[in-house]
Design a protein around this motif. Sequence first.
Motif, PDB file in Angstrom:
ATOM      1  N   LEU A   1       0.820  -1.205   0.000  1.00 53.83           N
ATOM      2  CA  LEU A   1       0.000   0.000   0.000  1.00 53.83           C
ATOM      3  C   LEU A   1       0.854   1.255   0.000  1.00 53.83           C
ATOM      4  CD1 LEU A   1      -2.646  -1.072   2.664  1.00 53.83           C
ATOM      5  CD2 LEU A   1      -2.900  -1.137   0.186  1.00 53.83           C
ATOM      6  N   GLY A   2       1.983   1.202   0.696  1.00 48.59           N
ATOM      7  CA  GLY A   2       2.857   2.363   0.866  1.00 48.59           C
ATOM      8  C   GLY A   2       3.182   2.525   2.332  1.00 48.59           C
ATOM      9  N   VAL A   3       2.536   3.470   3.006  1.00 53.04           N
ATOM     10  CA  VAL A   3       2.716   3.674   4.443  1.00 53.04           C
ATOM     11  C   VAL A   3       1.371   3.489   5.134  1.00 53.04           C
ATOM     12  CG1 VAL A   3       3.446   5.256   6.272  1.00 53.04           C
ATOM     13  CG2 VAL A   3       4.601   5.295   4.049  1.00 53.04           C
ATOM     14  N   VAL A   4       1.361   2.723   6.220  1.00 50.88           N
ATOM     15  CA  VAL A   4       0.137   2.494   6.973  1.00 50.88           C
ATOM     16  C   VAL A   4       0.302   3.063   8.382  1.00 50.88           C
ATOM     17  CG1 VAL A   4      -0.498   0.451   5.648  1.00 50.88           C
ATOM     18  CG2 VAL A   4       0.888   0.193   7.721  1.00 50.88           C
ATOM     19  N   PHE A   5      -0.817   3.441   8.974  1.00 50.07           N
ATOM     20  CA  PHE A   5      -0.830   3.966  10.343  1.00 50.07           C
ATOM     21  C   PHE A   5      -1.545   2.969  11.237  1.00 50.07           C
ATOM     22  CE2 PHE A   5      -2.810   7.103  13.476  1.00 50.07           C
ATOM     23  CZ  PHE A   5      -1.689   7.102  14.301  1.00 50.07           C
ATOM     24  N   GLN A   6      -0.878   2.548  12.303  1.00 46.90           N
ATOM     25  CA  GLN A   6      -1.406   1.539  13.208  1.00 46.90           C
ATOM     26  C   GLN A   6      -1.547   2.118  14.610  1.00 46.90           C
ATOM     27  OE1 GLN A   6       1.732  -1.327  12.702  1.00 46.90           O
ATOM     28  NE2 GLN A   6       0.804  -2.236  10.878  1.00 46.90           N
ATOM     29  N   ILE A   7      -2.684   1.863  15.230  1.00 49.03           N
ATOM     30  CA  ILE A   7      -2.951   2.316  16.601  1.00 49.03           C
ATOM     31  C   ILE A   7      -3.228   1.076  17.438  1.00 49.03           C
ATOM     32  CG2 ILE A   7      -4.361   3.806  18.055  1.00 49.03           C
ATOM     33  CD1 ILE A   7      -5.222   5.269  15.454  1.00 49.03           C
ATOM     34  N   THR A   8      -2.428   0.860  18.479  1.00 49.63           N
ATOM     35  CA  THR A   8      -2.540  -0.358  19.275  1.00 49.63           C
ATOM     36  C   THR A   8      -2.895  -0.031  20.726  1.00 49.63           C
ATOM     37  OG1 THR A   8      -0.127  -0.327  19.580  1.00 49.63           O
ATOM     38  CG2 THR A   8      -1.001  -1.703  17.809  1.00 49.63           C
ATOM     39  N   PRO A   9      -3.472  -0.996  21.469  1.00 46.11           N
ATOM     40  CA  PRO A   9      -4.055  -0.720  22.783  1.00 46.11           C
ATOM     41  C   PRO A   9      -3.114  -0.984  23.947  1.00 46.11           C
ATOM     42  CG  PRO A   9      -4.707  -2.894  22.076  1.00 46.11           C
ATOM     43  CD  PRO A   9      -3.810  -2.347  20.985  1.00 46.11           C
ATOM     44  N   TRP A  10      -3.624  -0.684  25.159  1.00 46.21           N
ATOM     45  CA  TRP A  10      -2.814  -0.815  26.371  1.00 46.21           C
ATOM     46  C   TRP A  10      -2.859  -2.207  26.988  1.00 46.21           C
ATOM     47  CZ3 TRP A  10      -6.406  -2.390  29.770  1.00 46.21           C
ATOM     48  CH2 TRP A  10      -7.699  -1.872  29.690  1.00 46.21           C
ATOM     49  N   ASN A  11      -3.778  -3.060  26.575  1.00 43.65           N
ATOM     50  CA  ASN A  11      -3.913  -4.354  27.269  1.00 43.65           C
ATOM     51  C   ASN A  11      -2.858  -5.371  26.836  1.00 43.65           C
ATOM     52  OD1 ASN A  11      -5.360  -4.448  24.728  1.00 43.65           O
ATOM     53  ND2 ASN A  11      -6.097  -6.465  25.365  1.00 43.65           N
ATOM     54  N   ALA A  12      -2.317  -5.244  25.624  1.00 41.87           N
ATOM     55  CA  ALA A  12      -1.282  -6.178  25.149  1.00 41.87           C
ATOM     56  C   ALA A  12      -0.387  -5.429  24.171  1.00 41.87           C
ATOM     57  CB  ALA A  12      -1.922  -7.397  24.476  1.00 41.87           C
TER      58      ALA A  12
ATOM     59  N   ALA B   1       4.511  -6.863  11.752  1.00 40.27           N
ATOM     60  CA  ALA B   1       5.121  -7.948  10.977  1.00 40.27           C
ATOM     61  C   ALA B   1       4.486  -8.148   9.607  1.00 40.27           C
ATOM     62  CB  ALA B   1       5.108  -9.242  11.792  1.00 40.27           C
ATOM     63  N   PRO B   2       3.163  -8.294   9.478  1.00 43.84           N
ATOM     64  CA  PRO B   2       2.613  -8.475   8.129  1.00 43.84           C
ATOM     65  C   PRO B   2       2.754  -7.228   7.260  1.00 43.84           C
ATOM     66  CG  PRO B   2       0.833  -8.257   9.730  1.00 43.84           C
ATOM     67  CD  PRO B   2       2.110  -8.405  10.506  1.00 43.84           C
ATOM     68  N   ALA B   3       2.763  -6.050   7.894  1.00 46.17           N
ATOM     69  CA  ALA B   3       2.886  -4.815   7.114  1.00 46.17           C
ATOM     70  C   ALA B   3       4.250  -4.718   6.442  1.00 46.17           C
ATOM     71  CB  ALA B   3       2.647  -3.603   8.016  1.00 46.17           C
ATOM     72  N   ILE B   4       5.310  -4.995   7.183  1.00 47.34           N
ATOM     73  CA  ILE B   4       6.637  -4.872   6.565  1.00 47.34           C
ATOM     74  C   ILE B   4       6.969  -6.074   5.691  1.00 47.34           C
ATOM     75  CG2 ILE B   4       7.457  -3.351   8.389  1.00 47.34           C
ATOM     76  CD1 ILE B   4       9.088  -5.673   9.521  1.00 47.34           C
ATOM     77  N   ALA B   5       6.383  -7.228   5.981  1.00 48.14           N
ATOM     78  CA  ALA B   5       6.613  -8.404   5.126  1.00 48.14           C
ATOM     79  C   ALA B   5       6.166  -8.134   3.699  1.00 48.14           C
ATOM     80  CB  ALA B   5       5.880  -9.619   5.687  1.00 48.14           C
ATOM     81  N   THR B   6       5.105  -7.351   3.549  1.00 49.83           N
ATOM     82  CA  THR B   6       4.557  -7.058   2.227  1.00 49.83           C
ATOM     83  C   THR B   6       5.107  -5.771   1.633  1.00 49.83           C
ATOM     84  OG1 THR B   6       2.627  -6.207   3.445  1.00 49.83           O
ATOM     85  CG2 THR B   6       2.428  -8.381   2.444  1.00 49.83           C
ATOM     86  N   GLY B   7       6.138  -5.175   2.273  1.00 53.35           N
ATOM     87  CA  GLY B   7       6.831  -4.047   1.664  1.00 53.35           C
ATOM     88  C   GLY B   7       6.364  -2.675   2.070  1.00 53.35           C
ATOM     89  N   ASN B   8       5.577  -2.581   3.137  1.00 48.30           N
ATOM     90  CA  ASN B   8       5.043  -1.292   3.560  1.00 48.30           C
ATOM     91  C   ASN B   8       5.948  -0.603   4.582  1.00 48.30           C
ATOM     92  OD1 ASN B   8       2.146  -1.215   2.377  1.00 48.30           O
ATOM     93  ND2 ASN B   8       2.328  -3.267   3.278  1.00 48.30           N
ATOM     94  N   GLY B   9       5.801   0.713   4.686  1.00 48.77           N
ATOM     95  CA  GLY B   9       6.329   1.471   5.795  1.00 48.77           C
ATOM     96  C   GLY B   9       5.245   1.609   6.851  1.00 48.77           C
ATOM     97  N   VAL B  10       5.645   1.904   8.086  1.00 50.12           N
ATOM     98  CA  VAL B  10       4.692   1.914   9.197  1.00 50.12           C
ATOM     99  C   VAL B  10       4.917   3.135  10.081  1.00 50.12           C
ATOM    100  CG1 VAL B  10       3.968   0.731  11.316  1.00 50.12           C
ATOM    101  CG2 VAL B  10       4.468  -0.600   9.248  1.00 50.12           C
ATOM    102  N   VAL B  11       3.830   3.770  10.465  1.00 51.38           N
ATOM    103  CA  VAL B  11       3.806   4.684  11.598  1.00 51.38           C
ATOM    104  C   VAL B  11       2.869   4.045  12.616  1.00 51.38           C
ATOM    105  CG1 VAL B  11       3.217   6.980  12.460  1.00 51.38           C
ATOM    106  CG2 VAL B  11       4.222   6.714  10.178  1.00 51.38           C
TER     107      VAL B  11
END
Length: 501
Positions: free
Chosen positions: A155-166, A176-186
């Motif tokens: 896709l290019g660059v994806v934005f991920q928001i993760t929670p406090w419980n884990a 892991a799946p985002a970078i495996a497929t060639g994406n950048g991540v924020v």
Amino acid sequence: MTNRIDIFDAQMSALDLGSHPQSLINGELVNGSGDPISLVDPFTELPLTTYNDAGAELATAACHAAQEAQVDWAALSGMARGQVMQDIARAVLAKAEPLAMLEALVAGKPIRDCRVEVAKVAEMFAYYGGWADKVHGEVIPVPSGHLNYTKREPLGVVFQITPWNAPIFTGGWQIAPAIATGNGVVIKPSELTPVTTVALVRLAEQVGLPKGLVNVLCGLGPTAGQTAIEHPAIRKVIFVGSPETGRVVATAAAKALKPSVLELGGKSANIIFDDANLKHACLGAQAAIFSGAGQSCVAGSRLLVHRSIHAELVEMLTAGMNEIRLGDPLDEATEVGPISNARQFAHVSEMVARAVSDGANVLSRESTPDKGYFVPPTVLKNVTNTDHVAQTEIFGPVVAAIPFDTEDEAIALANGTEFSLAGAVWTTDVGRAHRIADHVRAGTFWINSYKAIHVSSPFGGSLNSGFGRSSGTDALMEYTSTKSVWLDSAATPRIAFGYVS
């Protein structure tokens, strides 16, 4: 007893994180310029440290860094990306103990659980590293005679928001799946638990992940989060958290014409029939709601029990919960720690109080530690499926025990909420087990089991539980787009329009 701030500082030092939480932008630890945020130890209720919100400026810098690094990363062969990811898996295992210690301190999870989750994060990078050179399209036999094939592109660059419980688990789950497929991540972990996500990415960079490919924002949603969603570099938004916040995130993404994946809450039904092995079912029911202090989106917070065994099962459940060891997350013997933060502690306490005012009978553990955000393991009786406590996610160690008489009634009760994330059935009748699995609305369903989750299997829900899928090959598809390519190999092009001289 060792000062817990000293323990926190020692783990931060072991993971090369500096003296306090900082965002990780383009390979550098950077202080935010926004409002101060406190990290509070949920066991002592005392601050461990403070840091500043990343703010809009760092969010913009993170998006720019990911956009630049992604181009070269996507140009690598899948095998080359996979080799880096295997190195990350080994680096995580090599630093498993400080990662687990830091997670236990900040999130309040028992150290035994944190060690398991860190190992699972390593497994995530190893698993998707193996997939990095195996994501491909297909050849389609179109009737026109063209050679038509598809490609799966990042896709290019994806934005991920993760929670406090884990925090570290969900960080690995998405990165892991985002970078495996060639994406950048924020990625923006919860402002309450940011440090292990920074540690994970810092370790990844130390073994070869390009700096800037994955950037971590330590800060708040309305500032850093909103800025990242609106940035033109972001192509997709992935959110893990509550339905209330999920609506806000999805609305913001939609306004920017960006797709989203939402992994939200649940009100999962754990169904026990009268032919089930009651000892196994009772252990499963305890694991479903009391492990992790009930702070799990798939928690079995509605216990549907056949009326003929309802009283017996509830008695077994309440006797068992008094044996569960509550205490300091850093204690090797602790099985259940405190609620992760003061706000959630207040929510769970208010939910129990409201259930009592609505007529529920409370069976709770006889004692809890005298400090910390502890809610005792609790069973609520005299609850109907339409009560507030049976319809609203509690996210704590509180279960509503509801009797049923028939198979059809059990299915109707299970489907009688606006959630559809998970569920389970306990029975020795194989036909019934499959009928229930077929008819209960859930993205994940267990038979004579609960909370069995693995990176290779898709995970997600529908309705108020969100949409899209994490993990498995489904996650790879979420982080790619399909391009259809048509080649005309005929001697005379198949174009039946136009004029040439």
